[in-house]
Structure formats: C-alpha cells, structure tokens
Write a protein that holds these residues in place. Sequence first.
Motif, PDB file in Angstrom:
ATOM      1  N   SER A 157       0.827  -1.210   0.000  1.00 27.10           N
ATOM      2  CA  SER A 157       0.000   0.000   0.000  1.00 27.10           C
ATOM      3  C   SER A 157       0.858   1.255   0.000  1.00 27.10           C
ATOM      4  O   SER A 157       0.573   2.230  -0.710  1.00 27.10           O
ATOM      5  N   LYS A 158       1.900   1.248   0.816  1.00 25.58           N
ATOM      6  CA  LYS A 158       2.781   2.412   0.867  1.00 25.58           C
ATOM      7  C   LYS A 158       3.460   2.643  -0.483  1.00 25.58           C
ATOM      8  O   LYS A 158       3.541   3.773  -0.972  1.00 25.58           O
ATOM      9  N   GLU A 159       3.965   1.569  -1.066  1.00 30.99           N
ATOM     10  CA  GLU A 159       4.661   1.697  -2.345  1.00 30.99           C
ATOM     11  C   GLU A 159       3.744   2.200  -3.443  1.00 30.99           C
ATOM     12  O   GLU A 159       4.180   2.913  -4.354  1.00 30.99           O
ATOM     13  N   LEU A 160       2.458   1.844  -3.370  1.00 35.31           N
ATOM     14  CA  LEU A 160       1.501   2.233  -4.394  1.00 35.31           C
ATOM     15  C   LEU A 160       0.727   3.494  -4.028  1.00 35.31           C
ATOM     16  O   LEU A 160      -0.197   3.887  -4.749  1.00 35.31           O
ATOM     17  N   ASN A 161       1.112   4.121  -2.911  1.00 31.84           N
ATOM     18  CA  ASN A 161       0.462   5.357  -2.447  1.00 31.84           C
ATOM     19  C   ASN A 161      -1.049   5.192  -2.300  1.00 31.84           C
ATOM     20  O   ASN A 161      -1.837   6.045  -2.724  1.00 31.84           O
ATOM     21  N   GLN A 162      -1.454   4.086  -1.716  1.00 29.15           N
ATOM     22  CA  GLN A 162      -2.863   3.796  -1.515  1.00 29.15           C
ATOM     23  C   GLN A 162      -3.272   4.074  -0.080  1.00 29.15           C
ATOM     24  O   GLN A 162      -2.470   3.941   0.846  1.00 29.15           O
ATOM     25  N   THR A 163      -4.526   4.440   0.104  1.00 34.97           N
ATOM     26  CA  THR A 163      -5.074   4.647   1.436  1.00 34.97           C
ATOM     27  C   THR A 163      -6.093   3.553   1.729  1.00 34.97           C
ATOM     28  O   THR A 163      -6.572   2.863   0.822  1.00 34.97           O
TER      29      THR A 163
ATOM     30  N   LYS B  32       2.861  -1.076 -11.043  1.00 36.30           N
ATOM     31  CA  LYS B  32       1.768  -0.992 -10.079  1.00 36.30           C
ATOM     32  C   LYS B  32       1.230  -2.354  -9.640  1.00 36.30           C
ATOM     33  O   LYS B  32       0.165  -2.444  -9.029  1.00 36.30           O
TER      34      LYS B  32
END
Length: 336
Positions: free
Chosen positions: A93-99, A284
């Motif tokens: 999630s962090k690597e993909l900038n997801q919340t 991604k």
Amino acid sequence: MNRRRRRLRLQAAAATILLGLGGTAGCGSVRSGDTGAQASAPEAVISQADASAAVSRYDDANNRVNGALDSTGLPGIETEPLLTADAAWMRISKELNQTVAPISDQGVTIHATAGSAYPHWFLAVSSRAQGGMPFPGPTYRVFVQAGPGAPYLAAYSLTASGPVPKVAVDAAGTATAVASPDGLLTSPDSLAAEILAHYQQNLAGKDKFSYSAPLDDNLSNGFAAGTKALSGRGTTLSRVLTRTLPETYALRTEDGGVLVFTSDVVTDTLTPVQADGTVSLGPKSSDAAQLGKPGGATASRFTISRLQMFLTYVPTAASGSKVQVIGYNEVPIAVS
C-alpha cells in the motif's frame, strides 16, 4: 489491516491476488465431578461479552493502524499468519500510495472454544463493510490468546464465498475445537498439497474437492490464466509448495465435519523461455511493489513467495461429501 478485505477480489499466480493457518488447535475438555457423575459442559475460554469486547478493540486499533499505514502497530493486534500477510499488504500500500478506508462490523457472532491448554482461541463471524461498501459474504476471524493474561490477537480473517456449514455448539453455546484428523475425509495438514495438486494437475471433479468459487473460479482459473499470459510473453512460471504453516485452527460442525483455517507459503519462479531473455513484473503490481519497485522491474529471473490462507470445510469420511474451500486469499511476502 488485511488488504484482501479491502480489495475483495481474488486472482492467482502471476497476476497477484488482491483483496484486503505446527501449532495444534486446542481441544475442548470435559470436566467430571469427583464422584464420577455425568460430565458437565466444558467451560468456554472466554465469555461472550469479553470476546465481543476483544473484537471491538481490534477493530478500533486496526482502523487506526490502517489509516496511518503504521506497520509497527500490527504486532500489538495481530499474530501469525495474519500478521505477516498484513505487514506485506501495508508495504504494498505504501509503495503504491494507496489509502485504506475504515472497516466496520455488524452482527458479530462469537464461537468460543473450551479447554485449559493454551493457546486459547475463539471464532468471530460478522458482516463487514469498508467505506460504506459491504463485503460479499460473512467474514470469519480467529482470535488467539498465547498465554495467561495475554491479549487476544487476530490470526485469520477470511471472507466466505457461498454457504458455510453451521458450527456445532453445546447448550451453553460453546464450540468444540478439533485437534485430530480422525474420521475426517482428509487431514487439515494435507490441504495445502492437495489444493496445489487440484489446480496444477487439473483435478476438478476427480479428487476430494467439490466445486467452489474460491478454489476453481479464482485460484484454479486464475493460475491457469496467469501461466498462459506469462507464456505468451516468453516467461515460464513454476510453483512449488515451500511450507505449510503450523497455525491451524478447526471447529466441529453440526454434521460432524470441521471448519478449518490453514495457511501455507508457495514459491513462484519466473524464468525466460529463451536462455538470454528476461522476465518482468508489471507496473503498479503487488509483486513489483513488494520488491520496492512499484514502477515495474525486469531481471533474468524472479522468485516470489506468496502467503496463502484458506477457510475450508472438511467433511467426515463416512458422509459421502467432498472438501470445499470456502474462503481464500493470497499476498506476496517476499520478491527477489
């Protein structure tokens, strides 16, 4: 955190599955009076009220950890194998900038086991929603207490697809944990290898498993589609069962079978068909993100370890029924 719960969609093999168990399951004990009178009902390891409170505490803490993507908060609320799975999803999630939207529970049902030996554990079944979107089926979560005074930590969380056999409970509402495979169609310890053989060897309709969406539509078909797609790009995929994890929990069902939570690690190896070729991880993708290269990566070879978790119904050998995979999820935990 459980990414599998957040995404709620299953894939397999090279197309990484996105969606949001060794130790021996404790047995229920029956205590007899000093005079040898009729055995009394076993005492649950935790009351309904305390178990419900433990679930609520976990939900609150889980949402805080998810919102902050704070992996250092996971060990305080989860144990294996869920801890490793969620740590992997948090890195992705962090690597993909997801919340991560908050998750809520409704209609929680507690199935507490009995017995004095640790670990103590219970099953919580609930309807869940995330960001206002309901999960496609009930979620089955195992909470485990390692020793006296220790907190109950979440060990499994799987969303069921299709009907689930009812858990057997006594007059006091206590469920029976099952540690022995005696009388069952197959041993829970054999499930990892049997599931892998089912989809690698195209055994649908020929083995101990009945059709189920998690096993056949998602895992089997996904693996076949992923293998074919990779082959079209000049890449060979091989998958082996690396290890079966020891954290296994099973509850007796009303028909004498068991609901069992198991987990394993499979290892995928991607190699080029041509000796001088390369293989790639897509931009991604969860695999690329786990490697720390969310934009994608190319190399002469990739090795991907995937943690798999299953909720499976195993009937008795005498029933004439087949094994059914009810819930499944998977996450890449190491890529090199």
